[in-house]
Design an enzyme around this catalytic site. Structure first.
Site, mmCIF file in Angstrom:
data_model
loop_
_atom_site.group_PDB
_atom_site.id
_atom_site.type_symbol
_atom_site.label_atom_id
_atom_site.label_comp_id
_atom_site.label_asym_id
_atom_site.label_seq_id
_atom_site.Cartn_x
_atom_site.Cartn_y
_atom_site.Cartn_z
ATOM 1 N N HIS A 168 7.218 -34.137 7.279
ATOM 2 C CA HIS A 168 8.148 -35.227 7.593
ATOM 3 C C HIS A 168 7.823 -36.537 6.862
ATOM 4 O O HIS A 168 8.702 -37.162 6.274
ATOM 5 C CB HIS A 168 8.173 -35.493 9.099
ATOM 6 C CG HIS A 168 8.384 -34.259 9.929
ATOM 7 N ND1 HIS A 168 9.222 -33.245 9.547
ATOM 8 C CD2 HIS A 168 7.861 -33.870 11.124
ATOM 9 C CE1 HIS A 168 9.218 -32.288 10.472
ATOM 10 N NE2 HIS A 168 8.391 -32.639 11.435
ATOM 11 N N LYS A 225 0.140 -39.091 17.928
ATOM 12 C CA LYS A 225 0.643 -38.713 19.256
ATOM 13 C C LYS A 225 -0.056 -39.606 20.276
ATOM 14 O O LYS A 225 -1.118 -40.170 19.998
ATOM 15 C CB LYS A 225 0.309 -37.261 19.561
ATOM 16 C CG LYS A 225 0.661 -36.295 18.452
ATOM 17 C CD LYS A 225 1.718 -35.309 18.893
ATOM 18 C CE LYS A 225 2.037 -34.279 17.837
ATOM 19 N NZ LYS A 225 3.054 -34.657 16.889
ATOM 20 N N HIS A 272 13.274 -30.699 9.732
ATOM 21 C CA HIS A 272 14.380 -31.246 10.530
ATOM 22 C C HIS A 272 14.598 -32.747 10.295
ATOM 23 O O HIS A 272 15.647 -33.269 10.600
ATOM 24 C CB HIS A 272 14.224 -30.899 12.018
ATOM 25 C CG HIS A 272 13.250 -31.733 12.777
ATOM 26 N ND1 HIS A 272 11.904 -31.466 12.805
ATOM 27 C CD2 HIS A 272 13.411 -32.836 13.538
ATOM 28 C CE1 HIS A 272 11.301 -32.367 13.560
ATOM 29 N NE2 HIS A 272 12.185 -33.208 14.026
HETATM 30 C C1 BG6 Z 1 7.686 -31.527 14.797
HETATM 31 C C2 BG6 Z 1 6.220 -31.541 15.137
HETATM 32 O O1 BG6 Z 1 7.878 -31.025 13.507
HETATM 33 O O2 BG6 Z 1 8.196 -32.852 14.868
HETATM 34 C C3 BG6 Z 1 6.002 -32.146 16.506
HETATM 35 O O3 BG6 Z 1 5.700 -30.221 15.119
HETATM 36 C C4 BG6 Z 1 6.647 -33.504 16.604
HETATM 37 O O4 BG6 Z 1 4.616 -32.239 16.790
HETATM 38 C C5 BG6 Z 1 8.113 -33.450 16.135
HETATM 39 O O5 BG6 Z 1 6.578 -33.935 17.947
HETATM 40 C C6 BG6 Z 1 8.705 -34.840 16.047
HETATM 41 O O6 BG6 Z 1 10.085 -34.741 15.793
HETATM 42 P P1 BG6 Z 1 11.082 -35.899 16.183
HETATM 43 O O7 BG6 Z 1 12.404 -35.455 15.668
HETATM 44 O O8 BG6 Z 1 11.054 -36.009 17.678
HETATM 45 O O9 BG6 Z 1 10.578 -37.145 15.539
#
Ligand code: BG6
Length: 489
Positions: free
Chosen positions: A239, A339, A177
């Site tokens: 990511h 986290k 994402h």
């Molecule tokens: C997800 C993880 O892919 O991305 C989560 O599994 C994380 O642990 C999240 O909190 C973070 O996404 P964003 O868009 O809030 O930075």
């Protein structure tokens, strides 16, 4: 201007329609796309799950999801259009004969069948077999899936093989994402549309690069999933490595999926392996203990609901990454993600090299280097830190650090910033693969991650602790300090 709705209508089939991913993300994104008038009028959304239910109940679930997980007010006219697209079918995904019903509720001549696998990967085999056997698939059909695509190279190959037994690679849309985030895409524009960042983007002018993806939240009730996964697999494998490839890749020939993917794969292949020989000096693992975030007391990782108090799973990772190619030789990339940190912050900081000689000794004993700071979230934007003369008629020229600040919300007042999911769900319906991951990319990323995971397993050390609400363990500061550098705070 090109019509926004020129793609062929779809039958978007959501497997796992009543599950978390569908309720928290997908349905909300689809509603927002409806609101923006971006869904083809004849597209339908078919929810599939194993629970008894009907269309009305599914519509009710979708509405509740919007109320629960999204802050926006439902607009009744938009809702009427959106809910008219929704229907629901009960299928026990493990029962192959139950898939026959898809022939009745979809129409693969009038619409493209887009199968969204919003379920755990252990059901993928069943779904693939069910789809193949009932005969709804055509060459045009697509499948969409997202992480976790395995927990290591071997399991990811298994999942990809299962999917490949039914779908060709061009039919598979793998979501990260972060690739739907406006600011990640803007990295392409920043790098390849601005001449100031083309000739300077290499080891001659750049000293090092930092990538921080910090989250305030703990694991939000996902202890069981997270404890088996850890921050390296949950965030770095996907990511952070994706952000890194966008920063480090060579200019692609064009914006076609294969051109971008090929360049990203080359970067992944050039990552210097981290093994048990160097894991100690290159990585830091952390785990948060209780602390305070924005003044409120928060429990430590081992005190969260459902926690196993002996867990050694990391909630924080910092890594020094070296890329062994011509462009980046000698330029470390420092990655950090965790986290329970002090704030939600995703940013890239590019530190340029110091100048070889300083003629402004009255202001600075050593001239501070220029920095390019790219804020991915929150407050999307770009800043450049540079030195300027302080206005005045003093005898000596006095310099001061100043920032050129381009905030996207100020610069692009009229454009709404779309969320990552909205963008990606739309691109999957449009059939544009450029923002999705190829099998090779995922497997290459796992190869590099597995080596780190193996090295950690070899030493079996406990993670370094850090109180929630800080920037991670002290060892993370030491990782950069050893190289004479410091994290951007
Ligand atoms: C997800 C993880 O892919 O991305 C989560 O599994 C994380 O642990 C999240 O909190 C973070 O996404 P964003 O868009 O809030 O930075």
């Amino acid at each position: 201007m090109k019509d926004k709705k020129t793609y062929k209508p779809c039958d978007l089939v959501i497997f796992g329609a009543l599950g978390d991913l569908s309720r928290r993300k997908l349905l909300i994104s689809l509603y927002r796309l409806e609101n923006a008038n971006l869904i083809e009028p004849d597209t339908r959304i078919i929810g599939i799950d194993r629970h008894e239910g009907n269309g009305e109940e599914f519509i009710e679930t979708a509405r509740k999801s919007l109320q629960e997980f999204s802050s926006e007010t439902i607009q009744e006219a938009v809702w009427a259009r959106f809910s008219a697209r929704l229907s629901y079918v009960k299928i026990d995904l493990t029962q192959l004969n139950e898939y026959q019903i898809l022939n009745k509720v979809t129409d693969n001549k009038a619409r493209v069948l887009v199968n969204y696998f919003a379920v755990s990967p252990f059901l993928f085999k069943n779904i693939c077999q069910g789809l193949a056997q009932c005969g709804v698939l055509t060459k045009e059909s697509r499948m969409v899936m997202e992480k976790p695509i395995g927990h290591d190279l071997e399991s990811s190959i298994e999942i990809n093989d299962v999917v490949a037994s039914v779908f060709s690679e061009s039919q598979v849309f793998r979501i990260d994402h972060y690739l739907g985030k406006e600011t990640v895409l803007n990295l392409l524009a920043l790098r390849f549309a601005n001449s100031i960042f083309t000739t300077n983007w290499n080891h001659n002018t750049i000293d090092h690069i930092q990538i921080t993806v910090a989250e305030e939240v703990g694991i939000e009730g996902r202890w069981d999933y997270f404890d088996k996964t850890g921050q390296l697999r949950d965030m770095v494998q996907n990511h952070l490595l994706q952000i890194l490839t966008f920063i480090a890749m060579e200019p692609p020939a064009d914006l076609e999926a294969h051109s971008i993917r090929n360049e990203k794969i080359k970067v992944l292949k050039a990552l210097r392996p981290i093994t048990s020989n160097n894991v100690d000096e290159k990585t830091v693992r952390g785990q948060y203990t209780s602390g305070y975030i924005k003044g409120a007391a928060v429990p430590g990782y081992l005190e969260e609901d459902g926690a196993n108090v002996a867990s050694k799973t990391e909630t924080f990772v910092a890594i020094r990454v070296d890329i062994d190619n011509w462009r980046w030789a000698g330029v470390p990339f420092y990655l950090r993600t965790g986290k329970g940190l002090m704030g939600k912050r995703t940013e890239i900081v590019v530190y340029f090299k110091q100048l070889p000689h300083n003629i402004f000794k009255d202001s600075f004993r050593e001239l501070p280097p220029n920095k390019l700071i790219i804020h991915l979230q929150p407050n999307e934007g770009v800043e450049i830190e540079m030195l300027n003369k302080i206005p005045g008629i003093d005898e000596h020229i006095k310099l001061q650090k100043t920032r050129l600040d381009l905030s996207f919300s100020d610069a692009f007042k009229k454009s709404r910033i779309f969320g990552g999911y909205e963008k990606l769900v739309l691109e999957a319906m449009r059939g544009n693969p450029a923002l999705f991951l190829s099998r090779e990319e995922i497997e290459q990323a796992w190869t590099w991650i597995d080596s780190i995971q193996d090295a950690w397993r070899h030493y079996n050390e406990s993670p370094k602790t850090y109180p929630a609400g800080t920037w991670g363990p002290i060892a993370s500061v030491a990782l950069l300090a050893r190289d004479g550098r410091a994290w951007e705070e």
